[in-house]
Write an enzyme that holds these catalytic residues in place. Sequence first.
Site, PDB file in Angstrom:
ATOM      1  N   LEU A  66       0.830  -1.206   0.000  1.00 11.68           N
ATOM      2  CA  LEU A  66       0.000   0.000   0.000  1.00 11.68           C
ATOM      3  C   LEU A  66       0.865   1.258   0.000  1.00 11.68           C
ATOM      4  O   LEU A  66       2.048   1.185   0.323  1.00 11.68           O
ATOM      5  CB  LEU A  66      -0.892  -0.029   1.245  1.00 11.68           C
ATOM      6  CG  LEU A  66      -1.777  -1.290   1.299  1.00 11.68           C
ATOM      7  CD1 LEU A  66      -2.182  -1.623   2.724  1.00 11.68           C
ATOM      8  CD2 LEU A  66      -2.993  -1.112   0.405  1.00 11.68           C
ATOM      9  N   PRO A  67       0.270   2.422  -0.356  1.00  7.62           N
ATOM     10  CA  PRO A  67       1.102   3.629  -0.465  1.00  7.62           C
ATOM     11  C   PRO A  67       1.798   4.042   0.844  1.00  7.62           C
ATOM     12  O   PRO A  67       3.010   4.177   0.875  1.00  7.62           O
ATOM     13  CB  PRO A  67       0.113   4.699  -0.940  1.00  7.62           C
ATOM     14  CG  PRO A  67      -0.990   3.943  -1.608  1.00  7.62           C
ATOM     15  CD  PRO A  67      -1.096   2.639  -0.850  1.00  7.62           C
ATOM     16  N   ASN A  71      -2.893   4.197   4.957  1.00 11.44           N
ATOM     17  CA  ASN A  71      -3.527   3.106   4.203  1.00 11.44           C
ATOM     18  C   ASN A  71      -3.294   1.770   4.905  1.00 11.44           C
ATOM     19  O   ASN A  71      -4.185   0.918   4.940  1.00 11.44           O
ATOM     20  CB  ASN A  71      -2.984   3.025   2.774  1.00 11.44           C
ATOM     21  CG  ASN A  71      -2.953   4.366   2.093  1.00 11.44           C
ATOM     22  OD1 ASN A  71      -1.901   4.954   1.927  1.00 11.44           O
ATOM     23  ND2 ASN A  71      -4.111   4.882   1.721  1.00 11.44           N
ATOM     24  N   LYS A 172      14.998   0.296   4.794  1.00  9.99           N
ATOM     25  CA  LYS A 172      14.409   0.849   3.573  1.00  9.99           C
ATOM     26  C   LYS A 172      14.475   2.387   3.555  1.00  9.99           C
ATOM     27  O   LYS A 172      14.792   2.999   2.529  1.00  9.99           O
ATOM     28  CB  LYS A 172      12.953   0.366   3.479  1.00  9.99           C
ATOM     29  CG  LYS A 172      12.139   1.002   2.387  1.00  9.99           C
ATOM     30  CD  LYS A 172      12.636   0.655   1.008  1.00  9.99           C
ATOM     31  CE  LYS A 172      11.843   1.408  -0.045  1.00  9.99           C
ATOM     32  NZ  LYS A 172      12.444   1.273  -1.373  1.00  9.99           N
ATOM     33  N   LYS A 247       7.225  11.171   0.599  1.00  7.36           N
ATOM     34  CA  LYS A 247       6.772  10.462   1.812  1.00  7.36           C
ATOM     35  C   LYS A 247       7.941   9.773   2.507  1.00  7.36           C
ATOM     36  O   LYS A 247       8.123   9.896   3.716  1.00  7.36           O
ATOM     37  CB  LYS A 247       5.709   9.425   1.424  1.00  7.36           C
ATOM     38  CG  LYS A 247       5.319   8.485   2.536  1.00  7.36           C
ATOM     39  CD  LYS A 247       4.921   7.088   2.065  1.00  7.36           C
ATOM     40  CE  LYS A 247       5.903   6.417   1.188  1.00  7.36           C
ATOM     41  NZ  LYS A 247       5.813   4.979   1.059  1.00  7.36           N
TER      42      LYS A 247
HETATM   43  P1  NAD Z   1       0.682   2.549  -5.919  1.00 12.24           P
HETATM   44  O1  NAD Z   1       0.064   3.805  -5.419  1.00 12.24           O
HETATM   45  O2  NAD Z   1       0.938   2.356  -7.369  1.00 12.24           O
HETATM   46  O3  NAD Z   1      -0.172   1.281  -5.422  1.00 12.24           O
HETATM   47  C1  NAD Z   1      -0.820   1.204  -4.184  1.00 12.24           C
HETATM   48  C2  NAD Z   1      -2.131   0.455  -4.350  1.00 12.24           C
HETATM   49  O4  NAD Z   1      -2.777   0.367  -3.065  1.00 12.24           O
HETATM   50  C3  NAD Z   1      -3.117   1.159  -5.295  1.00 12.24           C
HETATM   51  O5  NAD Z   1      -3.582   0.244  -6.273  1.00 12.24           O
HETATM   52  C4  NAD Z   1      -4.235   1.618  -4.350  1.00 12.24           C
HETATM   53  O6  NAD Z   1      -5.515   1.630  -4.973  1.00 12.24           O
HETATM   54  C5  NAD Z   1      -4.159   0.576  -3.248  1.00 12.24           C
HETATM   55  N1  NAD Z   1      -4.783   1.017  -1.990  1.00 12.24           N
HETATM   56  C6  NAD Z   1      -4.650   2.201  -1.361  1.00 12.24           C
HETATM   57  N2  NAD Z   1      -5.387   2.233  -0.238  1.00 12.24           N
HETATM   58  C7  NAD Z   1      -6.015   1.035  -0.156  1.00 12.24           C
HETATM   59  C8  NAD Z   1      -6.935   0.464   0.765  1.00 12.24           C
HETATM   60  N3  NAD Z   1      -7.342   1.143   1.835  1.00 12.24           N
HETATM   61  N4  NAD Z   1      -7.383  -0.790   0.528  1.00 12.24           N
HETATM   62  C9  NAD Z   1      -6.974  -1.479  -0.557  1.00 12.24           C
HETATM   63  N5  NAD Z   1      -6.113  -0.996  -1.470  1.00 12.24           N
HETATM   64  C10 NAD Z   1      -5.640   0.250  -1.271  1.00 12.24           C
HETATM   65  O7  NAD Z   1       2.068   2.404  -5.088  1.00 12.24           O
HETATM   66  P2  NAD Z   1       3.339   1.505  -5.481  1.00 12.24           P
HETATM   67  O8  NAD Z   1       4.226   2.276  -6.367  1.00 12.24           O
HETATM   68  O9  NAD Z   1       2.885   0.143  -5.872  1.00 12.24           O
HETATM   69  O10 NAD Z   1       4.066   1.448  -4.046  1.00 12.24           O
HETATM   70  C11 NAD Z   1       3.555   0.713  -2.950  1.00 12.24           C
HETATM   71  C12 NAD Z   1       4.531   0.836  -1.781  1.00 12.24           C
HETATM   72  O11 NAD Z   1       5.815   0.328  -2.172  1.00 12.24           O
HETATM   73  C13 NAD Z   1       4.766   2.271  -1.309  1.00 12.24           C
HETATM   74  O12 NAD Z   1       4.883   2.297   0.093  1.00 12.24           O
HETATM   75  C14 NAD Z   1       6.072   2.647  -1.967  1.00 12.24           C
HETATM   76  O13 NAD Z   1       6.769   3.644  -1.232  1.00 12.24           O
HETATM   77  C15 NAD Z   1       6.807   1.324  -1.997  1.00 12.24           C
HETATM   78  N6  NAD Z   1       7.793   1.144  -3.076  1.00 12.24           N
HETATM   79  C16 NAD Z   1       7.516   1.527  -4.368  1.00 12.24           C
HETATM   80  C17 NAD Z   1       8.467   1.351  -5.355  1.00 12.24           C
HETATM   81  C18 NAD Z   1       8.220   1.794  -6.791  1.00 12.24           C
HETATM   82  O14 NAD Z   1       9.195   1.821  -7.575  1.00 12.24           O
HETATM   83  N7  NAD Z   1       6.984   2.115  -7.192  1.00 12.24           N
HETATM   84  C19 NAD Z   1       9.692   0.746  -5.051  1.00 12.24           C
HETATM   85  C20 NAD Z   1       9.930   0.320  -3.753  1.00 12.24           C
HETATM   86  C21 NAD Z   1       8.965   0.529  -2.780  1.00 12.24           C
END
Ligand code: NAD
Length: 299
Positions: A66-67, A71, A172, A247
């Site tokens: 999740l973000p 969340n 992280k 964040k």
């Molecule tokens: P994203 O925003 O693309 O995906 C998050 C998903 O969670 C979305 O589909 C959203 O609809 C869902 N969501 C939000 N609230 C919700 C709820 N209450 N119930 C159910 N679903 C819910 O984010 P992401 O890029 O996939 O990143 C996710 C996590 O991983 C973050 O914490 C981010 O910092 C971390 N991260 C991301 C990356 C990257 O390159 N994108 C790399 C490493 C770590």
Amino acid sequence: SKTPVGFIGLGNMGSHMAKNLLKHGYPVFASDIFPESCKEIQDLGAQVLDSPAEVADRADRIITMLPSSPNVIEVYTGLKGILKKVKKGSLLIDSSTIDPSVSKEMAKEAEKMGAVFMDAPVSGGVGAARSGKLTFMVGGVEEEFTAVQELLTCMGTNVVYCGEVGTGQAAKICNNMLLAISMIGTAETMNLGIRLGLDPKLLSKILNMSSGRCWSSDTYNPVPGVMEGVPSANNYQGGFGTTLMAKDLGLAQDTATNTKTAIPLGSVSHQIYRVMCARGYAQKDFSSVFQFLREEENQ
Ligand code: NAD
């Protein structure tokens, strides 16, 4: 056949991670607040459920992606949260990047229900999520690490045990602070080189065979035209959003304040990404700091 795994949060990262679980033969129960996000995984054979509580009712191993902290709190402790229906002995793995104190709090709440919560944030970006080559940093009770490893190796090449719950997040947060600093450094360096008349492809080639080389220069270059298959080659779409980087730098700032630690470059990076969020870059990949610096100088 293998026992099912629940997956909540099918965004940029989670959708690929869940696909890799399917590929390894695990039945997947998926849920996302935006049902649209589950479409692809459903077509690949996952069963989509309406809420985290329903996932917990069907699977005793659940991964969340999740973000941010609010969340995660909602998905675990909300009205339709995991902990409303969690089975005794369940293993709950949160791969989101969040505040380590929230991970500790979730672990306490899970323990009350007879379940185990572990933090396992990832490094590697969308490309690594797609190819199953993520690095996982795991915090929580050591006895559960083997069970965690079994699942996470379907999605990553490195699964590292860090210590008690929250220490995966600590690792992280440190990594991402360095990533932000190196990305801004790479962007301003490339921009200076271009202004000095160097071809960006040639400059990046030189950097990557010299002491300035880093992940931001050799794997995720922020300058359009230097590399293929990275967000800078695609108008900074997809990848790792600027809001998410802001964040993570906020988390670094909080933890540094709490421990009276000086992070001068981490703090400046935080402010740069905050300003970008306010100037229309929020949804773009964080390597768009290159574009941001160019706009600044055109004013
Ligand atoms: P994203 O925003 O693309 O995906 C998050 C998903 O969670 C979305 O589909 C959203 O609809 C869902 N969501 C939000 N609230 C919700 C709820 N209450 N119930 C159910 N679903 C819910 O984010 P992401 O890029 O996939 O990143 C996710 C996590 O991983 C973050 O914490 C981010 O910092 C971390 N991260 C991301 C990356 C990257 O390159 N994108 C790399 C490493 C770590």
